[in-house]
Design an enzyme around this catalytic site. Structure first.
Site, PDB file in Angstrom:
ATOM      1  N   ALA A   1       0.811  -1.220   0.000  1.00 10.57           N
ATOM      2  CA  ALA A   1       0.000   0.000   0.000  1.00 10.57           C
ATOM      3  C   ALA A   1       0.847   1.275   0.000  1.00 10.57           C
ATOM      4  CB  ALA A   1      -0.947   0.004   1.180  1.00 10.57           C
ATOM      5  N   THR A   2       2.058   1.205   0.527  1.00 13.47           N
ATOM      6  CA  THR A   2       2.901   2.402   0.472  1.00 13.47           C
ATOM      7  C   THR A   2       3.129   2.765  -0.997  1.00 13.47           C
ATOM      8  OG1 THR A   2       3.970   1.847   2.557  1.00 13.47           O
ATOM      9  CG2 THR A   2       5.158   3.361   1.108  1.00 13.47           C
TER      10      THR A   2
ATOM     11  N   ALA B   1      -2.071  -6.833   1.061  1.00 11.36           N
ATOM     12  CA  ALA B   1      -2.423  -8.202   1.442  1.00 11.36           C
ATOM     13  C   ALA B   1      -2.159  -8.503   2.911  1.00 11.36           C
ATOM     14  CB  ALA B   1      -1.644  -9.190   0.567  1.00 11.36           C
ATOM     15  N   HIS B   2      -1.091  -7.884   3.463  1.00 12.05           N
ATOM     16  CA  HIS B   2      -0.679  -8.343   4.802  1.00 12.05           C
ATOM     17  C   HIS B   2      -1.570  -7.866   5.936  1.00 12.05           C
ATOM     18  CE1 HIS B   2       1.532  -4.810   6.635  1.00 12.05           C
ATOM     19  NE2 HIS B   2       1.555  -4.417   5.385  1.00 12.05           N
TER      20      HIS B   2
ATOM     21  N   THR C   1       8.244  -7.364 -13.061  1.00 11.96           N
ATOM     22  CA  THR C   1       7.742  -8.742 -13.100  1.00 11.96           C
ATOM     23  C   THR C   1       6.800  -8.983 -11.923  1.00 11.96           C
ATOM     24  OG1 THR C   1       9.730  -9.498 -14.184  1.00 11.96           O
ATOM     25  CG2 THR C   1       8.458 -11.176 -13.021  1.00 11.96           C
TER      26      THR C   1
ATOM     27  N   CYS D   1       9.030   6.749  18.498  1.00  7.37           N
ATOM     28  CA  CYS D   1      10.314   7.159  19.055  1.00  7.37           C
ATOM     29  C   CYS D   1      11.075   7.933  17.994  1.00  7.37           C
ATOM     30  CB  CYS D   1      11.130   5.933  19.440  1.00  7.37           C
ATOM     31  SG  CYS D   1      10.916   5.476  21.133  1.00  7.37           S
TER      32      CYS D   1
END
Ligand code: PLP
Length: 387
Positions: A74-75, A203-204, A243, A329
């Protein structure tokens, strides 16, 4: 037997569903072909698998398969959406509208656009985390080419009034991009019902593998065009060369299919456990639900425990419970979450916040354990504070 630490950080990432891994495995070894190879069966098999996965991912968003562009996550999809629109439409206008509580993949990309001569309006949110629709409409000018508002926030689970934003965008002929990473597969997302022109997914966050995502790009009413951000072999209709990650894409497809299948039953199951967690922890006193009155994702809660700084609280808990705080942080000191700050929280309340995000593999027993552990941790810390 509980597996420790109990994982309650599913907004950060989710474990791969074993059914996803099983679907992926043959595409590493037996069907390893390049989906762009047109001259032999290895290529055709890979292409067939990608076609199937594209249909599943499209289904997750109510889109057509031809509107899905696979990316590395998504980035990349957020970058492609914003930079791609700016590149394609900057002769029409250079103004973008977004919201202060967006993910960094959107905010930092917008900052990049500003360096390239774009103008960006960052809308504030109210105490519930919502963007004001009147302010949004008022911010549109003749040079506005894109409105970027995420579907649901990763830190708080707050769901924005997406359909209303879609209507405003359409009324003014402005493209509407939504980062649907945290919402897709968790609550019903439909790009046509919601009036979304471009949407990012990964997906993750839905029990698929890391490193694969997609961008939905509307093909009709209007047909959206994007300037490619990667040049090369012209894969994915020339919008995203490279690819294809066939095993990853197959896993994404399987994850999307499973998420859609489970959505109706998972939503109430998770909501019930999330509500139980909230109710129990509120009894500690001095606890607030951030975005309590808002429409929120069913599996997420963001709580501030007064007089219990979350980093220290987590340090004490992290052998037993895997959680996340909104704070980041930055070299020497702890910065409070910009999302919570934008909602008007004080530094102290923001630094005392914890995000609990439940998931497909969360059990009632785990919820009970987390309640017990967090309650003990908060009481211990407050005991120290009051001495
Ligand atoms: N957008 C949102 C709302 C997210 O929560 C995340 C993940 O943290 C991303 C974008 C980035 O996704 P990826 O990890 O696939 O690059």
């Amino acid at each position: 037997m509980l597996q420790l630490p109990v994982y309650m950080d599913n907004n950060a990432t989710t474990p791969c569903d074993p059914r996803v891994v099983e679907a992926m495995l043959p595409y590493f070894t037996r069907y390893f072909g390049n989906a762009a190879s047109r001259t032999h069966a290895y290529g055709w098999q890979a292409e067939e698998a990608v076609k199937w996965a594209r249909e599943q991912v499209a289904g997750l968003l109510g889109a057509e398969p031809g509107e899905i562009i696979f990316t590395s996550g998504a980035t990349e999809a957020d970058n492609l959406a914003i930079k791609g629109v700016f590149g394609m439409y900057k002769s029409k206008g250079n103004h973008l509208i977004t919201v202060a509580t967006e993910h960094k993949a959107v905010l930092d990309t917008c900052a990049h656009i500003e360096k390239e001569g774009g103008e960006v309006t960052y809308l504030p949110v109210n105490a519930e985390g919502f963007v004001d629709l009147t302010a949004l409409e008022a911010a549109i000018k003749p040079s506005t080419i894109l409105i970027a508002v995420m579907y649901a926030n990763n830190e708080t689970g707050i769901v924005q009034p997406i359909k209303e934003i879609g209507t405003i965008a359409k009324k003014h002929g402005v493209l509407f991009f939504s980062d649907t990473v945290q919402a897709a597969g968790k609550i019903p997302v439909d790009v046509n019902r919601d009036g979304i022109d471009i949407a990012s997914v990964t997906a993750h966050k839905i029990y698929g593998p890391k490193g694969v995502g997609a961008l939905y790009v509307r093909r009709k009413n209007p047909r959206v065009k994007l300037t490619p951000q990667l040049d090369g072999g012209g894969h994915e209709k020339g919008i995203r060369s490279g690819t294809l990650n066939v095993p990853g894409i197959v896993g994404f497809g399987k994850a999307a299919a499973l998420a859609l299948e489970d959505l109706a039953t998972e939503r109430p199951r998770l909501e019930k456990m999330r509500n139980k967690l909230e109710k129990a922890l509120l009894q500690l006193g001095g606890v607030q639900i951030n975005g309590a009155g808002a429409n929120r994702l069913p599996h997420v809660t963001n709580l501030s425990f007064m007089h219990a700084e979350s980093e220290r609280l987590m340090m004490g808990l992290n052998k037993n419970v895997a959680l996340s705080s909104g704070s980041a942080c930055t070299s020497a000191f702890l910065a409070p979450s910009y999302v919570l700050k934008a909602m008007g929280l004080t530094d102290e309340a923001a630094l005392a916040s914890l995000r609990f995000s439940l998931g497909r593999f969360t059990t009632e027993e785990e919820v009970d354990y987390v309640i017990e552990q967090v309650a003990r941790g908060v009481r211990d810390m407050r005991g120290v504070v009051s001495i």
